[in-house]
Design a protein around this motif. Structure first.
Motif, PDB file in Angstrom:
ATOM      1  N   VAL A 239       0.859  -1.193   0.000  1.00 34.20           N
ATOM      2  CA  VAL A 239       0.000   0.000   0.000  1.00 34.20           C
ATOM      3  C   VAL A 239       0.889   1.234   0.000  1.00 34.20           C
TER       4      VAL A 239
ATOM      5  N   ASP B 157      -2.327   5.590   2.228  1.00 27.89           N
ATOM      6  CA  ASP B 157      -3.263   4.539   2.624  1.00 27.89           C
ATOM      7  C   ASP B 157      -2.849   3.937   3.967  1.00 27.89           C
TER       8      ASP B 157
ATOM      9  N   ARG C 166      -4.984   4.038   7.448  1.00 28.90           N
ATOM     10  CA  ARG C 166      -5.341   2.804   8.166  1.00 28.90           C
ATOM     11  C   ARG C 166      -4.912   2.889   9.631  1.00 28.90           C
TER      12      ARG C 166
END
Length: 88
Positions: free
Chosen positions: A4, A8, A12
C-alpha cells in the motif's frame, strides 16, 4: 502481503487508533484536536517498533519486518491481540 502507499497506510493507522479509542469507551469524533495532541503519544524503539499510547495506555503496536526485496512491512497489533505483555 499487500503493498500500500504511504497515504493509505497512515489512513489505516488513524482508523485503527480511532477504533482502539472507541474500544476504551470514548467517541473519537467528539475529541478536540488539542486533546488528541496532548493525550496521544508514540514511542519509537531501537528496532523500529512503534507503540501508540492513549492517556498513558498502550493501544496499538507496529512492528517492522523486512521483505525479500528490502521492502518494510508492518505487523500491527491491537489491544485485543494482547500485545500489552510484549511491549518493550
Amino acid at each position: 502481503m499487500q503493498k500500500v502507499d504511504n497515504n493509505d497506510f497512515m489512513a489505516r493507522i488513524e482508523e485503527l487508533l480511532k477504533e482502539q479509542i472507541a474500544e476504551l469507551g470514548e467517541n473519537p469524533d467528539e475529541i478536540e484536536n488539542h486533546e488528541f495532541v496532548s493525550q496521544m503519544r508514540c514511542e519509537v524503539h531501537n528496532d523500529g517498533t512503534m507503540v501508540y499510547f492513549w492517556r498513558g495506555m498502550p493501544i496499538l503496536r507496529l512492528v517492522p519486518e523486512k521483505g525479500d526485496e528490502g521492502t518494510t512491512y508492518w505487523r500491527i497489533f491491537t489491544q485485543e491481540e494482547h500485545f500489552l505483555n510484549s511491549v518493550h
